[in-house]
Every structure is written in structure tokens, then in C-alpha cells.
Scaffold this motif. Structure first.
Motif, PDB file in Angstrom:
ATOM      1  N   THR A 247     -75.826  24.787 -12.048  1.00 47.95           N
ATOM      2  CA  THR A 247     -76.347  25.862 -12.879  1.00 47.95           C
ATOM      3  C   THR A 247     -75.285  26.960 -12.965  1.00 47.95           C
ATOM      4  OG1 THR A 247     -77.309  27.009 -10.981  1.00 47.95           O
ATOM      5  CG2 THR A 247     -78.700  25.381 -12.115  1.00 47.95           C
ATOM      6  N   LYS A 248     -75.502  27.886 -13.859  1.00 53.07           N
ATOM      7  CA  LYS A 248     -74.561  29.002 -13.995  1.00 53.07           C
ATOM      8  C   LYS A 248     -74.479  29.794 -12.695  1.00 53.07           C
ATOM      9  CE  LYS A 248     -73.700  33.156 -16.793  1.00 53.07           C
ATOM     10  NZ  LYS A 248     -74.201  33.988 -17.935  1.00 53.07           N
ATOM     11  N   GLU A 249     -75.614  29.990 -12.033  1.00 55.42           N
ATOM     12  CA  GLU A 249     -75.647  30.756 -10.790  1.00 55.42           C
ATOM     13  C   GLU A 249     -74.937  30.020  -9.657  1.00 55.42           C
ATOM     14  OE1 GLU A 249     -78.626  31.959 -13.602  1.00 55.42           O
ATOM     15  OE2 GLU A 249     -78.299  30.001 -12.651  1.00 55.42           O
ATOM     16  N   ALA A 250     -75.149  28.713  -9.568  1.00 53.14           N
ATOM     17  CA  ALA A 250     -74.471  27.927  -8.536  1.00 53.14           C
ATOM     18  C   ALA A 250     -72.971  27.917  -8.765  1.00 53.14           C
ATOM     19  CB  ALA A 250     -75.020  26.500  -8.523  1.00 53.14           C
ATOM     20  N   PHE A 251     -72.572  27.789 -10.021  1.00 55.11           N
ATOM     21  CA  PHE A 251     -71.143  27.795 -10.363  1.00 55.11           C
ATOM     22  C   PHE A 251     -70.502  29.114  -9.947  1.00 55.11           C
ATOM     23  CE2 PHE A 251     -67.517  28.406 -13.165  1.00 55.11           C
ATOM     24  CZ  PHE A 251     -66.898  27.158 -13.133  1.00 55.11           C
ATOM     25  N   ALA A 252     -71.202  30.237 -10.173  1.00 58.05           N
ATOM     26  CA  ALA A 252     -70.671  31.554  -9.793  1.00 58.05           C
ATOM     27  C   ALA A 252     -70.492  31.651  -8.285  1.00 58.05           C
ATOM     28  CB  ALA A 252     -71.593  32.650 -10.300  1.00 58.05           C
ATOM     29  N   TYR A 253     -71.426  31.062  -7.525  1.00 58.01           N
ATOM     30  CA  TYR A 253     -71.311  31.083  -6.067  1.00 58.01           C
ATOM     31  C   TYR A 253     -70.083  30.292  -5.622  1.00 58.01           C
ATOM     32  CZ  TYR A 253     -72.154  29.802  -1.208  1.00 58.01           C
ATOM     33  OH  TYR A 253     -72.001  29.572   0.137  1.00 58.01           O
ATOM     34  N   TRP A 254     -69.922  29.078  -6.130  1.00 61.73           N
ATOM     35  CA  TRP A 254     -68.796  28.243  -5.727  1.00 61.73           C
ATOM     36  C   TRP A 254     -67.465  28.837  -6.196  1.00 61.73           C
ATOM     37  CZ3 TRP A 254     -68.978  24.515  -2.217  1.00 61.73           C
ATOM     38  CH2 TRP A 254     -70.207  23.950  -1.922  1.00 61.73           C
ATOM     39  N   GLU A 255     -67.495  29.511  -7.326  1.00 56.47           N
ATOM     40  CA  GLU A 255     -66.282  30.157  -7.804  1.00 56.47           C
ATOM     41  C   GLU A 255     -65.860  31.274  -6.846  1.00 56.47           C
ATOM     42  OE1 GLU A 255     -64.735  31.100 -12.248  1.00 56.47           O
ATOM     43  OE2 GLU A 255     -66.598  32.071 -11.669  1.00 56.47           O
ATOM     44  N   TYR A 292     -75.609  28.117  -0.579  1.00 57.12           N
ATOM     45  CA  TYR A 292     -76.297  28.036  -1.865  1.00 57.12           C
ATOM     46  C   TYR A 292     -76.837  26.618  -1.991  1.00 57.12           C
ATOM     47  CZ  TYR A 292     -77.463  29.135  -6.693  1.00 57.12           C
ATOM     48  OH  TYR A 292     -78.162  29.399  -7.856  1.00 57.12           O
ATOM     49  N   VAL A 293     -78.142  26.508  -2.198  1.00 55.78           N
ATOM     50  CA  VAL A 293     -78.791  25.205  -2.285  1.00 55.78           C
ATOM     51  C   VAL A 293     -79.144  24.919  -3.741  1.00 55.78           C
ATOM     52  CG1 VAL A 293     -80.749  23.802  -1.564  1.00 55.78           C
ATOM     53  CG2 VAL A 293     -79.696  25.406   0.054  1.00 55.78           C
ATOM     54  N   SER A 294     -78.532  23.873  -4.287  1.00 53.27           N
ATOM     55  CA  SER A 294     -78.828  23.412  -5.650  1.00 53.27           C
ATOM     56  C   SER A 294     -79.680  22.151  -5.582  1.00 53.27           C
ATOM     57  CB  SER A 294     -77.534  23.108  -6.406  1.00 53.27           C
ATOM     58  OG  SER A 294     -76.706  24.239  -6.506  1.00 53.27           O
ATOM     59  N   ALA A 295     -80.274  21.806  -6.710  1.00 48.80           N
ATOM     60  CA  ALA A 295     -80.973  20.533  -6.852  1.00 48.80           C
ATOM     61  C   ALA A 295     -80.266  19.769  -7.961  1.00 48.80           C
ATOM     62  CB  ALA A 295     -82.444  20.743  -7.185  1.00 48.80           C
ATOM     63  N   THR A 296     -79.568  18.719  -7.608  1.00 45.40           N
ATOM     64  CA  THR A 296     -78.756  17.999  -8.586  1.00 45.40           C
ATOM     65  C   THR A 296     -78.541  16.573  -8.109  1.00 45.40           C
ATOM     66  OG1 THR A 296     -76.679  18.065  -9.849  1.00 45.40           O
ATOM     67  CG2 THR A 296     -76.567  18.675  -7.522  1.00 45.40           C
ATOM     68  N   SER A 297     -77.930  15.764  -8.944  1.00 47.09           N
ATOM     69  CA  SER A 297     -77.542  14.408  -8.567  1.00 47.09           C
ATOM     70  C   SER A 297     -76.031  14.363  -8.418  1.00 47.09           C
ATOM     71  CB  SER A 297     -78.019  13.399  -9.619  1.00 47.09           C
ATOM     72  OG  SER A 297     -77.551  13.760 -10.905  1.00 47.09           O
ATOM     73  N   VAL A 298     -75.519  13.251  -7.948  1.00 44.72           N
ATOM     74  CA  VAL A 298     -74.079  13.106  -7.761  1.00 44.72           C
ATOM     75  C   VAL A 298     -73.615  11.819  -8.423  1.00 44.72           C
ATOM     76  CG1 VAL A 298     -74.455  12.034  -5.496  1.00 44.72           C
ATOM     77  CG2 VAL A 298     -72.221  12.958  -6.061  1.00 44.72           C
ATOM     78  N   GLN A 299     -72.480  11.890  -9.089  1.00 45.42           N
ATOM     79  CA  GLN A 299     -71.848  10.722  -9.696  1.00 45.42           C
ATOM     80  C   GLN A 299     -70.502  10.497  -9.006  1.00 45.42           C
ATOM     81  OE1 GLN A 299     -73.032   8.644 -11.961  1.00 45.42           O
ATOM     82  NE2 GLN A 299     -74.848   9.753 -12.703  1.00 45.42           N
ATOM     83  N   GLU A 300     -70.118   9.223  -8.829  1.00 42.90           N
ATOM     84  CA  GLU A 300     -68.901   8.905  -8.095  1.00 42.90           C
ATOM     85  C   GLU A 300     -68.028   7.914  -8.869  1.00 42.90           C
ATOM     86  OE1 GLU A 300     -70.894   9.217  -3.596  1.00 42.90           O
ATOM     87  OE2 GLU A 300     -70.245   7.278  -4.405  1.00 42.90           O
ATOM     88  N   LYS A 301     -66.736   8.002  -8.632  1.00 42.78           N
ATOM     89  CA  LYS A 301     -65.796   7.016  -9.174  1.00 42.78           C
ATOM     90  C   LYS A 301     -64.599   6.935  -8.237  1.00 42.78           C
ATOM     91  CE  LYS A 301     -65.447   6.363 -13.580  1.00 42.78           C
ATOM     92  NZ  LYS A 301     -65.790   4.917 -13.709  1.00 42.78           N
ATOM     93  N   ARG A 302     -64.147   5.695  -7.972  1.00 43.95           N
ATOM     94  CA  ARG A 302     -63.041   5.451  -7.049  1.00 43.95           C
ATOM     95  C   ARG A 302     -61.862   4.812  -7.779  1.00 43.95           C
ATOM     96  NH1 ARG A 302     -62.474   4.944  -1.674  1.00 43.95           N
ATOM     97  NH2 ARG A 302     -64.745   5.053  -1.305  1.00 43.95           N
ATOM     98  N   ILE A 303     -60.662   5.222  -7.391  1.00 51.95           N
ATOM     99  CA  ILE A 303     -59.444   4.593  -7.899  1.00 51.95           C
ATOM    100  C   ILE A 303     -58.509   4.288  -6.729  1.00 51.95           C
ATOM    101  CG2 ILE A 303     -59.564   5.726 -10.152  1.00 51.95           C
ATOM    102  CD1 ILE A 303     -57.227   7.536  -9.139  1.00 51.95           C
ATOM    103  N   PHE A 304     -57.512   3.418  -6.975  1.00 50.85           N
ATOM    104  CA  PHE A 304     -56.502   3.054  -5.997  1.00 50.85           C
ATOM    105  C   PHE A 304     -55.118   3.350  -6.558  1.00 50.85           C
ATOM    106  CE2 PHE A 304     -60.163   0.567  -4.862  1.00 50.85           C
ATOM    107  CZ  PHE A 304     -60.129   0.470  -3.472  1.00 50.85           C
TER     108      PHE A 304
END
Length: 387
Positions: A247-255, A292-304
């Protein structure tokens, strides 16, 4: 005349350098220790998987021990006007809940009660759905490898993104151990202790936003950069990138957190600021809580990244630079004495045989950590590893 001026100039430079060197002293500022003991809440409510929350306490700068974890707490994910879901303590200060209990149309918060009876709760937040990662790419630059991430949201609902990553790399010990001396017998080694794998979690995170763009698209946002001498690239390197919608608020915290922790160290970096999240003490509204506690999902991708894909001229750091010489070289007749000469036999590993005219006449011995890669990693290949 010009040569005289040149000589005088060189003398002045020499005396200037001497003076500068003479003035260099180690400076250790006096820092007043303040007993803060603030609660730190680390984690997020996972809308498509198991929620993991870590609770710990802040500590003074002078304290070198690891941060104290908050054990024995009651932790719940609470739905607004709905049920609560308990998280169990799976390790000291780490609490984990079951997957599949989050309704994306609802709002949620984290509630906890410490073993001392103090209550805390985060704000109720909406559930964010993280779009898939389009690609994780990398480019060879003059001084190293730059890794990028690209993503987009066709629904235009995300706009704010956060990424972190985990690394796994393959490495070898300084020497190959062909034989082993056990039970007064010299036999060929059956197990692999030469090639291993190691995980790394640097704790860095990166942010990106498409707010100023017409489309919700992130193209090649720069993530971690590995310099051309990094030992992680010596054999084979893998990175798992994780993406979170914010969210905009979570982004501001992490920033703000990024400015306080990662964007410091030079004269022109921003000054640290007070970090406030969305977790409050219900017992004492004036108490400082970090997180800061968000409610979200996570997506992952791996490379070599394979060594063969990098410039052949690159020279990598050597983790085994202190393993150049043998501890001992001996004949079989005095092998027991050679091994027993060390105070701890476990600190010696047999590297390989000395063969003359077809006969085994001796053996080389090195420190265990120079021969056995398991001192720095594991010899069990990860399930995801690609050959």
C-alpha cells in the motif's frame, strides 16, 4: 629554475603526506547507552501462504550479542468483524500460522500479547494481491554483475512494490581430499567434502513505484550488484527474488527504513529520521513499537549465473588464502605420530597420497577447514539446484 621548483614541490608534497599520515588516529566516539528495549515486529500477513512473524527487542549499540527475542507471546491474525487465527511459536521469538485463512475482500491486523501481559496490535489493513514477476535478468558490467527485476499489473492495482532476495552459491574447498585415515587404516574417501553449497540472506530490500507512469509497469528495476571479484560467482550462483505488493502507507514506511539503514554512509546521504510504523501498544499508547504489518502475497522467481557466462579475465576473492601450505608431510611409518601431534585430531584431514614408483610412501595433511567444505556450507545439493 624549473627543476629547483619541481624538487621543492616534491619535498612539500612528501612533508604534506607525512603530516597527514601522522594525524590519522582511531576515533571512537562516546555513545551514551540508552536502555530502549523497544518491541520489534518483523513480518507480514501472508494472504496466499503461511504467515510468519518474528518478535524481538532493540538493544544498545555497544551490545554485541544478538537481539533478544520475545518468547512466549500470544499472536493472532484478526479479521475485522471476523474470526481470529492463532500463530504458534515454532522457534524462539518466531511465530507461524496456517495457510489459506485470509479472505482477500476483508481487512486484517496482527494482535499480540507478551508473556508479561502487555498487548499490541497493528492497524487493520487491506489485502494486497502481488502480481507475478515477469523476469529476473542480469547484465555484465565493467565492474560486476547487475541484477534486475521486471513486473507489471494489468489491473493497475499495485503501483507500489518491494523486493528482497535469497542467495545460494556453489563453492569448493582449497584442496581435494582423496583419502581418509580412520581406525589406523588409509582408505579412499567415499563422501564428497570438496564441493558444497551455501545460502546467504543479506537482509537488503529494494523499492519501486509506477505511480508517475501511465501504466503499472516496472521495467528492469536494479536490485543487488555483485562486483567482479565476488567469490559467490566463482562456480555457480543462484538468486531467488521475492516480490511484494505494498500500500502507499507501507511503501512510505519501507522507504523511510531504507533511508535509515541502507542509504547511509556518505556525506550526501539523508539523515536518519524517526521510524514509526502501524503497530501500537494497547497497554501504553506512548510506548515506541517498531514495525509495519501488511497483508499481501509474495511472488518468487529464481535464476542461475554460471562461471562460464562471465568474462574469463575476472579474478575472484579467495576464501582459502590462508590454506597455502601443508601442515605436515610424513611417511606411513610415523603417520600415527603425525596425526597425534595435533591437540585435536578432528582438526586434521588427509588430502591425498604421495606415490613413488607405484608405492604409497606418505601423505599430505592440511587443516580441516581447508579441505572439508562442510565447515563453510553443506555438501547436500539443494533440491532446486540445476546442473
Amino acid at each position: 629554475m624549473a627543476s629547483v621548483i619541481s624538487i621543492r614541490l616534491r619535498k612539500c608534497l612528501v612533508w604534506l603526506l607525512v603530516g597527514l599520515c601522522a594525524c590519522v588516529e582511531q576515533y571512537t566516539p562516546d555513545v551514551e547507552d540508552v536502555t530502549t528495549n523497544y518491541l520489534v515486529v518483523d513480518g507480514f500477513i501472508n494472504s496466499q501462504g503461511a504467515t510468519t512473524i518474528k518478535l524481538s527487542r532493540t538493544q544498545p549499540i555497544s551490545q554485541e550479542e544478538n537481539a533478544a527475542v520475545e518468547r512466549g507471546a500470544t499472536v493472532q491474525v484478526q479479521e475485522l468483524d471476523g474470526p481470529s487465527h492463532a500463530l504458534a511459536e515454532v522457534a524462539g521469538g518466531t511465530y507461524k500460522g496456517a495457510a489459506g485463512v485470509i479472505n482477500p475482500a476483508k481487512k486484517y491486523r496482527l494482535y499480540l500479547k507478551t508473556s508479561a501481559g502487555k498487548e499490541y496490535a497493528s492497524d487493520y489493513v487491506p489485502v494486497m494481491v502481488t502480481p507475478p514477476i515477469d523476469a529476473v535478468t542480469w547484465k555484465v558490467e565493467l565492474d560486476g554483475v547487475q541484477i534486475y527485476v521486471s513486473t507489471h499489473d494489468d489491473q493497475q492495482n499495485t503501483r507500489y512494490y518491494r523486493w528482497d532476495f535469497e542467495e545460494t552459491f556453489q563453492f569448493s574447498s582449497a584442496f581435494y581430499s582423496q583419502m581418509v585415515f580412520q581406525n589406523n587404516q588409509l582408505t579412499y574417501r567415499k563422501d564428497n567434502i570438496f564441493m558444497c553449497w551455501r545460502d546467504a540472506a543479506p537482509g537488503l530490500f529494494y523499492l519501486g513505484s509506477s505511480v508517475k507512469l501511465a501504466q503499472d509497469v516496472i521495467h528492469e528495476a536494479a536490485l543487488v550488484k555483485l562486483n567482479s571479484s565476488n567469490f559467490k560467482l566463482k562456480h555457480r550462483y543462484s538468486i531467488l527474488v521475492k516480490q511484494y505488493a505494498q500500500t502507499k502507507e507501507a511503501f512510505a514506511y519501507w522507504e523511510k527504513l531504507k533511508k535509515n539503514t541502507q542509504d547511509i554512509g556518505s556525506l550526501y546521504d539523508p539523515l536518519p529520521t524517526v521510524l514509526t510504523g502501524n503497530v501500537q501498544s494497547l497497554s501504553d499508547p506512548k510506548e515506541t513499537v517498531i514495525g509495519y504489518v501488511s497483508a499481501t502475497s509474495v511472488q518468487e522467481k529464481r535464476i542461475f549465473i554460471d562461471r562460464s557466462q562471465l568474462p574469463a579475465t575476472w579474478q575472484f576473492e579467495d576464501e582459502y588464502s590462508n590454506c597455502r601450505g601443508a601442515v605436515d608431510s610424513t611417511y606411513l611409518g610415523s603417520m600415527n605420530m603425525a596425526i597425534g601431534a595435533d591437540s585435536e585430531q578432528s582438526e586434521i584431514r588427509l588430502l591425498g597420497p604421495i606415490i613413488k614408483q607405484g608405492f604409497l610412501v606418505g601423505a599430505y595433511f592440511y587443516r580441516a577447514d581447508c579441505v572439508d567444505c562442510r565447515f563453510r556450507g553443506t555438501n547436500i545439493k539443494p533440491a532446486f539446484w540445476e546442473d
